[in-house]
Design a protein around this motif. Structure first.
Motif, short mmCIF file in Angstrom:
data_model
loop_
_atom_site.label_atom_id
_atom_site.label_comp_id
_atom_site.label_asym_id
_atom_site.label_seq_id
_atom_site.Cartn_x
_atom_site.Cartn_y
_atom_site.Cartn_z
N GLY A 24 -23.43 -16.68 -10.48
CA GLY A 24 -23.68 -16.44 -9.62
C GLY A 24 -24.54 -17.36 -7.93
N LEU A 25 -24.90 -18.02 -9.04
CA LEU A 25 -25.68 -19.35 -8.16
C LEU A 25 -24.66 -20.30 -8.06
CD1 LEU A 25 -29.30 -19.55 -10.59
CD2 LEU A 25 -28.52 -18.35 -8.49
N GLU A 26 -24.57 -20.90 -6.90
CA GLU A 26 -24.82 -22.16 -6.28
C GLU A 26 -24.49 -23.61 -6.88
OE1 GLU A 26 -26.15 -20.49 -4.28
OE2 GLU A 26 -25.40 -19.05 -2.92
N SER A 27 -26.59 -23.46 -8.13
CA SER A 27 -26.40 -24.25 -8.82
C SER A 27 -25.40 -24.17 -9.99
CB SER A 27 -27.91 -24.41 -9.44
OG SER A 27 -28.04 -23.32 -10.06
N HIS A 28 -25.19 -23.50 -10.66
CA HIS A 28 -24.05 -23.37 -11.79
C HIS A 28 -22.60 -24.38 -11.56
CE1 HIS A 28 -21.27 -21.62 -14.92
NE2 HIS A 28 -23.22 -20.81 -15.81
N PRO A 29 -22.78 -24.82 -12.70
CA PRO A 29 -20.90 -26.06 -12.68
C PRO A 29 -20.36 -24.91 -12.88
CG PRO A 29 -22.43 -25.79 -15.15
CD PRO A 29 -23.36 -25.41 -13.90
N HIS A 30 -19.92 -24.04 -12.99
CA HIS A 30 -18.85 -23.41 -12.90
C HIS A 30 -18.36 -22.45 -11.44
CE1 HIS A 30 -18.30 -24.52 -17.31
NE2 HIS A 30 -17.88 -25.25 -16.59
N HIS A 31 -19.27 -21.90 -10.50
CA HIS A 31 -19.44 -21.20 -9.21
C HIS A 31 -18.67 -21.09 -8.75
CE1 HIS A 31 -21.52 -18.89 -6.11
NE2 HIS A 31 -21.31 -19.39 -5.73
N ALA A 32 -17.71 -22.34 -7.80
CA ALA A 32 -16.76 -21.92 -7.28
C ALA A 32 -15.38 -21.11 -8.39
CB ALA A 32 -15.81 -22.93 -7.10
N LEU A 33 -15.42 -21.47 -9.94
CA LEU A 33 -14.15 -20.92 -10.56
C LEU A 33 -14.45 -19.37 -10.86
CD1 LEU A 33 -12.31 -21.18 -13.05
CD2 LEU A 33 -14.04 -21.98 -14.32
N ALA A 34 -15.63 -19.51 -11.29
CA ALA A 34 -16.43 -17.69 -11.40
C ALA A 34 -15.81 -17.05 -9.30
CB ALA A 34 -17.66 -17.22 -11.32
N GLN A 35 -16.14 -17.84 -8.82
CA GLN A 35 -15.95 -16.74 -7.52
C GLN A 35 -14.40 -16.45 -7.40
OE1 GLN A 35 -17.43 -19.32 -4.69
NE2 GLN A 35 -18.90 -17.39 -3.71
N ARG A 36 -13.03 -17.23 -8.09
CA ARG A 36 -12.02 -17.71 -8.08
C ARG A 36 -11.25 -16.74 -9.19
NH1 ARG A 36 -11.43 -23.09 -8.47
NH2 ARG A 36 -10.11 -22.86 -10.62
N GLN A 37 -12.26 -17.10 -10.21
CA GLN A 37 -11.64 -16.14 -11.44
C GLN A 37 -12.44 -14.83 -11.98
OE1 GLN A 37 -10.16 -18.51 -14.51
NE2 GLN A 37 -12.29 -18.16 -15.92
N MET A 38 -13.32 -14.69 -11.57
CA MET A 38 -14.38 -12.94 -11.45
C MET A 38 -14.55 -12.48 -10.67
SD MET A 38 -16.57 -14.34 -14.39
CE MET A 38 -17.06 -12.54 -14.53
N ARG A 39 -14.07 -10.86 -10.87
CA ARG A 39 -14.52 -10.22 -9.62
C ARG A 39 -16.04 -9.69 -9.28
NH1 ARG A 39 -12.96 -3.83 -8.92
NH2 ARG A 39 -11.43 -4.18 -9.76
N GLY A 40 -16.99 -10.48 -9.71
CA GLY A 40 -18.40 -10.76 -9.89
C GLY A 40 -18.95 -11.84 -11.06
N PRO A 41 -19.74 -12.04 -10.96
CA PRO A 41 -20.77 -12.97 -12.30
C PRO A 41 -20.91 -12.40 -12.99
CG PRO A 41 -21.88 -13.32 -9.95
CD PRO A 41 -20.86 -12.68 -9.90
N GLY A 42 -21.24 -11.56 -13.58
CA GLY A 42 -21.88 -10.88 -14.31
C GLY A 42 -23.20 -10.20 -14.45
N GLY A 43 -23.84 -9.64 -15.96
CA GLY A 43 -25.44 -8.95 -15.80
C GLY A 43 -25.39 -9.34 -16.66
N ILE A 44 -25.57 -11.04 -17.30
CA ILE A 44 -26.11 -11.69 -18.00
C ILE A 44 -26.61 -12.68 -17.40
CG2 ILE A 44 -26.39 -12.73 -20.16
CD1 ILE A 44 -25.55 -9.82 -20.47
N ILE A 45 -28.25 -13.14 -18.15
CA ILE A 45 -28.42 -14.77 -17.12
C ILE A 45 -29.01 -15.49 -18.46
CG2 ILE A 45 -30.21 -15.34 -15.71
CD1 ILE A 45 -30.57 -12.68 -14.16
#
Ligand code: PLP
Length: 382
Positions: free
Chosen positions: A279-300
């Motif tokens: 869910g962070l812009e700094s994550h390398p798969h941030h854009a993919l997460a927005q495309r592929q998932m309804r939300g970035p999840g609850g684990i950090i």
């Protein structure tokens, strides 16, 4: 009438029992069922083969991911084994690097004893596809991965694997995402797998697993294997998993909301080196997460400045976060993947995939978010 996710979670596979018509299914704590004649019964004869609580859980899970079939197992790893049993001696399974430690151990130490070869490749589709072989019968993906929260571009992966190894089934471990946040079958893979121990159960009180698929051929074998090997969940375990599943939608919304705020807090903390959260812009798969998932999840996951000793100090100083394995429940947990969940993975493999000694994993629960932030703040100062 077609209904949406939260309604399915509460109703699919859960028609009131015709006996006394309770609104909630009773626990059928029975090992065997009375027959009126040889093999004449109301759908269940012996509880390893099937029972009403397991059937409800399987139907509900399948409906949540648009699968034709659900097959429940006694643990997530028993479910992994159930899918892996599709491979025969001489076959090859290709997995992505950085899988959950228990899956890695099964692939590395158990499958070779059955004559099945497993190898691992980077998870970007182009690099991965180069490692497919003529005898690759299965492809093993996890998205997001445990513990680094890397994502696999499932659509792109499906396109490449179908082109280069059309014989291979594709399985995604969907445990971290849950059926609420990600729908792998819709993205083209054949099998979605869960450790129902985690978000599906949601309360740290049950161990279980499930395999979801719409392919008749794969289901036929996995269903046979479930009964033939017998690594099945008991009726009460299925009842607990289904009780958890009924509130999955609201829990996931709350997990995501808290995790997003905590990830931002960690990213700005001077003792933190790096935060892994899609869910962070700094994550390398941030854009993919927005495309592929309804939300970035609850684990950090995050690494601390100061390596192992600092990580130990933080993880043993939290008051709200409990130091424990597992994830996905209402209580927040902190763990040290290097020595705990990924203990079975050789140190060089862990380090090569980015699981260092200073890395900590958080499962964000449903406590008050202010308390969670305050707890991490005081522990990071320890
Ligand atoms: N898959 C993932 C992603 C996991 O995190 C786990 C457990 O942590 C499993 C599978 C195995 O599940 P279980 O512990 O229920 O056997």
């Amino acid at each position: 009438m077609p209904v949406k996710f939260a309604t399915k979670a509460i109703r699919a596979g859960q028609d009131p029992d015709p006996g006394y018509c309770p609104a909630v299914q009773p626990i059928y704590q029975a090992s065997t069922y009375v027959q009126s004649g040889f093999n004449e019964h109301k759908g269940f004869d012996y509880s390893r083969t099937g029972n009403p609580n397991r059937a409800s859980l399987e139907t509900c899970l399948a409906s949540l991911e648009g699968a034709k079939y659900g097959v429940a197992f006694g643990s997530g790893l028993a479910a992994v084994d159930g899918v892996a049993s599709l491979a025969k001696p001489g076959d090859h399974i290709l997995g992505i690097e950085g899988l959950y430690g228990g899956t890695y151990r099964l692939f590395d130490q158990v499958l070779p004893r059955r004559g099945v070869e497993v190898s691992f490749a980077p998870s970007d589709p182009e690099s991965f596809a180069k490692h497919l072989r003529a005898n690759t019968v299965g492809v093993w993906l996890e998205s997001p991965t445990n513990p680094l929260l890397n994502l696999v571009d499932l659509k792109a992966m499906v396109a490449l694997v179908r082109d280069r190894a059309p014989q291979a089934w594709m399985c995604v471990d969907n445990t971290f995402a849950t059926p609420y946040l990600q729908q792998p079958l819709e993205l083209g893979v054949d099998i979605s797998l869960h450790s129902t121990t985690k978000y599906v159960g949601g309360h740290s009180d049950v161990v279980g697993g499930a395999v979801l698929t719409s392919r008749d051929d794969l289901h036929e074998w996995i269903r046979f294997y479930q009964n033939a090997v017998g690594a099945v969940p008991g009726p009460f375990d299925c009842w607990l998993a289904l009780r958890g599943l009924r509130t999955l939608a609201v829990r996931m919304e709350a997990h995501v909301q808290r995790a997003q705020a905590i990830a931002r807090f960690l990213e700005s903390h001077p003792s933190v080196e790096r935060v892994h959260y899609p869910g962070l812009e700094s994550h390398p798969h941030h854009a993919l997460a927005q495309r592929q998932m309804r939300g970035p999840g609850g684990i950090i996951s995050f690494s601390v400045k100061g390596g192992l000793e600092k990580a130990r100090a933080v993880a043993t100083s939290t008051k709200v976060f409990l130091l424990a394995e597992s994830l996905g429940a209402v209580e927040s947990l902190i763990c040290h993947p290097f020595s705990m969940t990924h203990h079975a993975v050789p140190a060089d493999v862990k380090l090569a995939t980015g699981i260092g000694e200073g890395l900590l994993r958080l499962s964000i629960g449903l406590e008050d978010p202010d308390d969670l932030v305050a707890d991490l703040d005081q522990a990071l100062g320890a």
